[in-house]
Write an enzyme that holds these catalytic residues in place. Structure first.
Site, PDB file in Angstrom:
ATOM      1  N   GLN A 116      45.619  -3.617  84.849  1.00 58.55           N
ATOM      2  CA  GLN A 116      44.486  -3.661  83.923  1.00 58.55           C
ATOM      3  C   GLN A 116      44.739  -2.740  82.731  1.00 58.55           C
ATOM      4  O   GLN A 116      44.763  -1.521  82.883  1.00 58.55           O
ATOM      5  CB  GLN A 116      43.237  -3.207  84.683  1.00 58.55           C
ATOM      6  CG  GLN A 116      41.965  -3.227  83.908  1.00 58.55           C
ATOM      7  CD  GLN A 116      40.763  -2.875  84.788  1.00 58.55           C
ATOM      8  OE1 GLN A 116      40.934  -2.343  85.891  1.00 58.55           O
ATOM      9  NE2 GLN A 116      39.574  -3.167  84.329  1.00 58.55           N
ATOM     10  N   SER A 151      46.995   1.707  86.499  1.00 57.76           N
ATOM     11  CA  SER A 151      47.467   1.656  87.888  1.00 57.76           C
ATOM     12  C   SER A 151      48.349   0.437  88.090  1.00 57.76           C
ATOM     13  O   SER A 151      48.019  -0.660  87.632  1.00 57.76           O
ATOM     14  CB  SER A 151      46.290   1.557  88.849  1.00 57.76           C
ATOM     15  OG  SER A 151      45.359   2.568  88.580  1.00 57.76           O
ATOM     16  N   GLU A 234      34.791  -4.910  89.245  1.00 61.20           N
ATOM     17  CA  GLU A 234      35.577  -3.751  89.644  1.00 61.20           C
ATOM     18  C   GLU A 234      34.714  -2.793  90.465  1.00 61.20           C
ATOM     19  O   GLU A 234      35.141  -2.252  91.475  1.00 61.20           O
ATOM     20  CB  GLU A 234      36.106  -3.035  88.395  1.00 61.20           C
ATOM     21  CG  GLU A 234      36.869  -1.745  88.705  1.00 61.20           C
ATOM     22  CD  GLU A 234      37.618  -1.181  87.502  1.00 61.20           C
ATOM     23  OE1 GLU A 234      37.295  -1.562  86.361  1.00 61.20           O
ATOM     24  OE2 GLU A 234      38.535  -0.374  87.721  1.00 61.20           O
ATOM     25  N   GLU A 367      29.067   9.484  85.944  1.00 56.88           N
ATOM     26  CA  GLU A 367      28.070   9.715  84.881  1.00 56.88           C
ATOM     27  C   GLU A 367      27.737   8.392  84.187  1.00 56.88           C
ATOM     28  O   GLU A 367      26.570   8.078  83.949  1.00 56.88           O
ATOM     29  CB  GLU A 367      28.610  10.730  83.859  1.00 56.88           C
ATOM     30  CG  GLU A 367      28.667  12.174  84.358  1.00 56.88           C
ATOM     31  CD  GLU A 367      29.790  12.432  85.359  1.00 56.88           C
ATOM     32  OE1 GLU A 367      30.800  11.691  85.344  1.00 56.88           O
ATOM     33  OE2 GLU A 367      29.660  13.361  86.174  1.00 56.88           O
TER      34      GLU A 367
HETATM   35  C1  LIG Z   1      42.942   6.935  89.721  1.00 61.44           C
HETATM   36  C2  LIG Z   1      42.615   6.254  88.459  1.00 61.44           C
HETATM   37  C3  LIG Z   1      43.055   4.968  88.238  1.00 61.44           C
HETATM   38  C4  LIG Z   1      42.776   4.328  87.050  1.00 61.44           C
HETATM   39  N1  LIG Z   1      43.254   3.067  86.855  1.00 61.44           N
HETATM   40  C5  LIG Z   1      43.050   2.468  85.657  1.00 61.44           C
HETATM   41  C6  LIG Z   1      43.644   1.209  85.368  1.00 61.44           C
HETATM   42  O1  LIG Z   1      44.319   0.638  86.202  1.00 61.44           O
HETATM   43  N2  LIG Z   1      43.460   0.652  84.166  1.00 61.44           N
HETATM   44  C7  LIG Z   1      42.698   1.249  83.229  1.00 61.44           C
HETATM   45  O2  LIG Z   1      42.546   0.664  82.168  1.00 61.44           O
HETATM   46  N3  LIG Z   1      42.126   2.453  83.436  1.00 61.44           N
HETATM   47  C8  LIG Z   1      42.301   3.084  84.629  1.00 61.44           C
HETATM   48  N4  LIG Z   1      41.738   4.314  84.861  1.00 61.44           N
HETATM   49  C9  LIG Z   1      41.007   4.966  83.776  1.00 61.44           C
HETATM   50  C10 LIG Z   1      39.528   5.118  83.987  1.00 61.44           C
HETATM   51  O3  LIG Z   1      38.870   3.896  83.837  1.00 61.44           O
HETATM   52  C11 LIG Z   1      39.047   6.186  82.990  1.00 61.44           C
HETATM   53  O4  LIG Z   1      39.671   7.381  83.350  1.00 61.44           O
HETATM   54  C12 LIG Z   1      37.553   6.369  83.012  1.00 61.44           C
HETATM   55  O5  LIG Z   1      36.898   5.235  82.494  1.00 61.44           O
HETATM   56  C13 LIG Z   1      37.107   7.618  82.265  1.00 61.44           C
HETATM   57  O6  LIG Z   1      37.638   7.730  81.011  1.00 61.44           O
HETATM   58  P1  LIG Z   1      38.379   9.071  80.540  1.00 61.44           P
HETATM   59  O7  LIG Z   1      39.370   9.389  81.581  1.00 61.44           O
HETATM   60  O8  LIG Z   1      38.858   8.853  79.167  1.00 61.44           O
HETATM   61  O9  LIG Z   1      37.255  10.183  80.541  1.00 61.44           O
HETATM   62  P2  LIG Z   1      36.213  10.507  79.360  1.00 61.44           P
HETATM   63  O10 LIG Z   1      35.528   9.254  78.975  1.00 61.44           O
HETATM   64  O11 LIG Z   1      36.875  11.275  78.301  1.00 61.44           O
HETATM   65  O12 LIG Z   1      35.188  11.428  80.134  1.00 61.44           O
HETATM   66  C14 LIG Z   1      35.288  12.855  80.268  1.00 61.44           C
HETATM   67  C15 LIG Z   1      34.020  13.350  80.983  1.00 61.44           C
HETATM   68  O13 LIG Z   1      32.872  13.110  80.153  1.00 61.44           O
HETATM   69  C16 LIG Z   1      31.898  12.360  80.848  1.00 61.44           C
HETATM   70  N5  LIG Z   1      31.245  11.460  79.906  1.00 61.44           N
HETATM   71  C17 LIG Z   1      31.796  10.613  79.010  1.00 61.44           C
HETATM   72  N6  LIG Z   1      30.862   9.914  78.361  1.00 61.44           N
HETATM   73  C18 LIG Z   1      29.669  10.307  78.850  1.00 61.44           C
HETATM   74  C19 LIG Z   1      28.318   9.949  78.628  1.00 61.44           C
HETATM   75  N7  LIG Z   1      27.995   9.005  77.739  1.00 61.44           N
HETATM   76  N8  LIG Z   1      27.373  10.568  79.335  1.00 61.44           N
HETATM   77  C20 LIG Z   1      27.672  11.525  80.246  1.00 61.44           C
HETATM   78  N9  LIG Z   1      28.919  11.896  80.517  1.00 61.44           N
HETATM   79  C21 LIG Z   1      29.909  11.298  79.848  1.00 61.44           C
HETATM   80  C22 LIG Z   1      32.692  11.587  81.889  1.00 61.44           C
HETATM   81  O14 LIG Z   1      31.866  11.174  82.946  1.00 61.44           O
HETATM   82  C23 LIG Z   1      33.737  12.592  82.296  1.00 61.44           C
HETATM   83  O15 LIG Z   1      33.167  13.463  83.226  1.00 61.44           O
HETATM   84  C24 LIG Z   1      42.013   4.978  86.048  1.00 61.44           C
HETATM   85  C25 LIG Z   1      41.547   6.272  86.272  1.00 61.44           C
HETATM   86  C26 LIG Z   1      41.854   6.915  87.458  1.00 61.44           C
HETATM   87  C27 LIG Z   1      41.363   8.312  87.651  1.00 61.44           C
END
Ligand SMILES: Cc1cc2nc3c(=O)[nH]c(=O)nc-3n(C[C@H](O)[C@H](O)[C@H](O)COP(=O)(O)OP(=O)(O)OC[C@H]3O[C@@H](n4cnc5c(N)ncnc54)[C@H](O)[C@@H]3O)c2cc1C
Lengths: 397, 366
Positions: A116, A151, A234, A367
């Site tokens: 994805q 992933s 998902e 969140e």
């Molecule tokens: C093990 C693992 C596997 C994954 N696999 C995939 C994959 O296969 N393909 C893929 O595309 N992605 C994948 N992801 C990515 C995942 O979807 C993102 O990490 C996730 O959506 C969060 O985005 P970010 O890491 O940029 O965090 P950010 O969006 O930067 O968030 C940082 C912090 O701020 C908080 N935050 C952000 N916005 C808000 C809001 N509006 N209100 C309150 N709090 C908020 C978040 O909850 C978090 O605590 C994977 C992630 C992990 C950990």
């Protein structure tokens, strides 16, 4: 079944179909052939249409098939998770007939693994802000950008991809959804080592990747709506898997508890009983949700199941490490490796503890899921939106 | 088995809800709670005559509806949503379940019509996991002496059912003294019931434990109703109430709490349904051991979870209503009081979790 005949698809008929399939004598020793035959018999995912691995039956009846075919070759739900949980329902909902025929069968049998390509360094929770560009060039699209946390990209034959096709409209409106050929020139996959020591996810660089227009899923500019379908599925896939009572992570911890009386303390006992109750009510709520869903598509309620699954898994895996005392100070293996998938049941308690931390991040953070529940289930007003009517290209980044 | 509601159950719910909406709104409940007669026996008669709630558990041959714990649970949900002051739980669930187990045939027919009500003379706080304190004894003459405290429904009962050891005695209310003292739950007062040389008739042998476990499992549905009302009332309020030029429900700090409460309630509904469903599957008298155990386990899970959820949602509801939540005129306090006292009823959450140590094979440290 010939067109026009109507057979009510209930428990009994599904059981009969599974029995008939077994009686036809497909050789379980030849795994792939067996799985292909099962797909062709409509017993892959019974709620899919006939000819696409299903029978157009209620979703709930899949359980019956799983029971009947429990002793035959099984899917690898680890590496196949994204294909089965996210790509397939999206292709079914938005794909053309040709796309469905091309992709679903090898996806289900595991001949082709999916990943994805959604998240980007600058677009995580705010996925709609993503910047990977797809520019039309005749019958093809040229894609440039960088994805992250992907992933299983190292196994994948195909990916589901969201890219920006119009920078002049507000962020949600300028996206288009594609199937990306992971073998196309310009696709580069680099491992990203994670908290557990292994690399289950990757960075993916897309440089001048050419994708035919026949790999577009849904209309140009409609990518956000298509992505919503993927994301809802998902969340159900992550949080909604059926488990038996006392199974899953709580089963792992309970097993340690039962077999190691010397580890027991009163404090741990109280906490374990609490978590056991929470696991059981969460299991029941999941079962109830699946009953409600047995016909339709998952709705925002699925986010609730994923939320509770994440916090339970984390609390239980944490308790498990703590309970083991000295042994909890160790770790099974820090060797850097390219793992296939999440291995909650094959690895040690330290791994489980660390990997469970991802459960409240992957597939939408807890969140974000709370926001979804509050706004879409409970109808509470949304936060003030500063970016709603601003063209994507003018957004601060 | 299903964790959803059947069509028949939804119809039953609609009738009960409709009647309660007409006859027992929050203002009416509050006014009554302040009066000398907190129970609304007119409402009770209507519920029994028109909808037949009193006889739900009673087999048809005894004039009842021959329904099961599943339908009873739906009625309890609605009564919880309305904190309705009627003796359904005490007479039609607890006392009736005791009589069914004893195999009594006469009184049960009277209870089925709702014209007569009974109360099981045990403390509302009695736990299914401990022997009852032996505060009532049988004299040489075969009369009863002693007292039971914190009995719910005694003040409106025509008949008291008194467990003494494994025997169940039936006693006419006119022969006992019932003292109601102020109760935390205004809508379900408790009383001390005193017997002194009181004539009673032994009607059979009973394991009270089973009845209490049955009551606990179904009380979870009432708690679900309480929690649902609180969640809905709070939602409506925080959508309307503006501060800082926004509805307070648009602040994330509040939204996230509401999302968590919703999830707790969703799980409470599944747990309560499961308990009702499995308790419905256990017939009175001889039943398969596994079925009984499945019912007990489901009851322990539901009662421990729903107790805490009802209290949490009611407490959060008071908080999120701000000052108005602390007033006597706003009905939320009625729900908080019901939630907190049912938390204790038929075993506190911890007692039910402790029971799971055996039921789910998670033994305590030695
Ligand atoms: C093990 C693992 C596997 C994954 N696999 C995939 C994959 O296969 N393909 C893929 O595309 N992605 C994948 N992801 C990515 C995942 O979807 C993102 O990490 C996730 O959506 C969060 O985005 P970010 O890491 O940029 O965090 P950010 O969006 O930067 O968030 C940082 C912090 O701020 C908080 N935050 C952000 N916005 C808000 C809001 N509006 N209100 C309150 N709090 C908020 C978040 O909850 C978090 O605590 C994977 C992630 C992990 C950990």
């Amino acid at each position: 079944m010939t067109k026009g005949t109507f057979v009510a698809l209930d428990d009994k008929t599904i059981r009969e179909r599974a029995a008939a399939f077994l009686a036809a004598g497909h050789d379980p020793g030849r795994r792939l052939e067996f799985l292909r035959a099962r797909f062709d018999a409509g017993l892959a995912w019974v709620h899919f249409p006939e000819g696409l691995g299903g029978l157009g039956a209620p979703r709930e009846l899949q359980n019956v098939v799983e029971q009947e075919l429990a002793r035959t070759p099984q899917l690898d739900t680890g590496v196949q998770a994204i294909g089965l949980g996210m790509a397939a329902p999206t292709i079914l909902a938005f794909g053309t007939e040709e796309q469905r025929r091309r992709f679903l069968r090898p996806l289900w049998t595991g001949e082709e693994i999916w990943c994805q390509l959604f998240s980007e360094p600058g677009a995580g929770s705010d996925l709609a802000t993503l910047g990977t560009r797809a520019v039309r060039d005749g019958d093809e699209w040229v894609v440039d950008g960088q994805k992250v946390w992907t992933s299983g990209a190292h196994h994948a034959r195909w990916a589901i991809l969201v890219a920006r096709t119009d920078a002049d409209v507000p962020k949600h409106r300028g996206l288009t959804y594609f199937v990306c050929d992971m073998h196309a020139p310009g696709v580069e996959v680099r491992p990203l080592r994670q908290i557990t020591g292994e690399a289950e996810f990757n960075e993916v660089f897309l440089t001048g990747v050419r994708l035919g227009d026949d790999l577009r899923l849904g209309e140009v500019g409609d990518g956000w709506r298509v992505a919503q379908t993927t994301l809802m599925n998902e969340r159900v896939a992550i949080g909604g898997a059926p488990v038996r009572r006392g199974g899953g992570m709580v089963g792992v911890v309970a097993e340690t508890w039962r077999s190691r009386p010397e580890l027991r303390t009163h404090d741990l006992h109280q906490r374990l009983l609490r978590l056991w109750v929470e696991a059981e009510v969460t299991r029941l709520a999941g079962a109830r949700l699946r009953e409600q869903l047995s016909a339709g598509q998952p709705g925002p309620e699925g986010s609730g199941m994923k939320l509770s699954f994440a916090s339970l898994n984390q609390a239980l895996s944490g308790l498990d490490v703590e309970m083991r005392g000295e042994e909890g100070l160790g770790y099974d293996d820090w060797t850097f490796r390219r793992s296939d998938s999440v291995d909650f049941f094959g690895r040690g308690p330290g791994y489980r503890y660390l990997r469970a931390k991802g459960n409240s991040i992957e597939g939408g953070t807890s969140e974000i899921l709370r926001n979804i529940v509050a706004e879409r289930v409970l109808g509470l007003p949304s936060e003030p939106r500063v970016d709603k009517d601003v063209p994507w290209k003018n957004l601060p980044r | 088995m299903t964790l959803l509601y059947t069509e028949v159950e939804e119809e039953l719910r609609a009738s009960v809800r409709g009647l309660l909406a007409d006859r027992s709104g929050p203002d009416a409940v509050l006014r009554r709670a302040e009066s000398a007669a907190p129970y609304d026996m007119d409402l009770w008669k209507t519920l029994s005559r028109e909808i037949g709630v009193a006889g739900l558990l009673v087999p048809e041959e005894y004039g009842g509806a021959g329904a099961s714990a599943r339908e009873v649970a739906v009625v309890l949900e609605e009564l919880g949503r309305a904190v309705a002051p009627v003796p359904f739980l005490t007479s039609s669930v607890l006392a009736t379940a005791a009589l069914l187990r004893v195999g009594e045939e006469d009184l049960i027919q009277e209870l089925a019509s709702g014209e007569t009500t009974a109360a099981l003379a045990v403390s509302l706080a009695a736990s299914p996991y401990r022997p009852l304190p032996e505060t009532v004894t049988v004299t040489d003459r075969g009369t009863l002496d002693g007292a039971v405290r914190a009995v719910a429904g005694a003040d409106v009962a025509d008949v008291l059912l008194v467990p003494v050891g494994r025997a169940l005695y039936q006693v006419a209310a006119e022969h006992v003294q019932v003292d109601v003292a102020p109760s935390l739950d205004l809508t379900r007062p408790i009383a001390t019931v005193t017997f002194s040389d009181t004539p009673g008739e032994a009607i059979g042998s009973l394991d009270v434990r089973e009845v209490l476990s049955f009551g606990a499992g179904l009380l979870a549905s009432e708690q679900l109703g309480v929690a649902e009302w609180c969640l809905e009332a709070t939602l409506a309020y925080i959508k309307e109430r503006h501060q800082f030029a926004r509805p307070v429900g648009s602040f994330q700090a509040i939204k996230h709490r509401m999302a968590d409460l919703w999830l707790d309630v969703v799980r409470a509904r599944a747990a309560a349904r499961n308990a009702a469903d499995l308790l419905a599957a256990v017939p009175y008298g001889a039943a398969a051991v596994e079925a009984v155990e499945a019912g007990e386990l489901a009851a322990a899970v539901a009662k421990s979870w729903c107790s805490e959820v009802a209290v949490r949602v009611a407490e959060e509801s008071v908080q999120l209503h701000g000052g108005i939540g602390m007033t006597w005129e706003h009905p939320v306090h009625l729900y908080l009081k019901r939630a907190k006292s049912t938390e204790i009823a038929f075993g506190a959450p911890g007692a039910h979790r402790d029971a799971l140590a055996v039921l789910a094979d998670l033994p305590a440290p030695v």
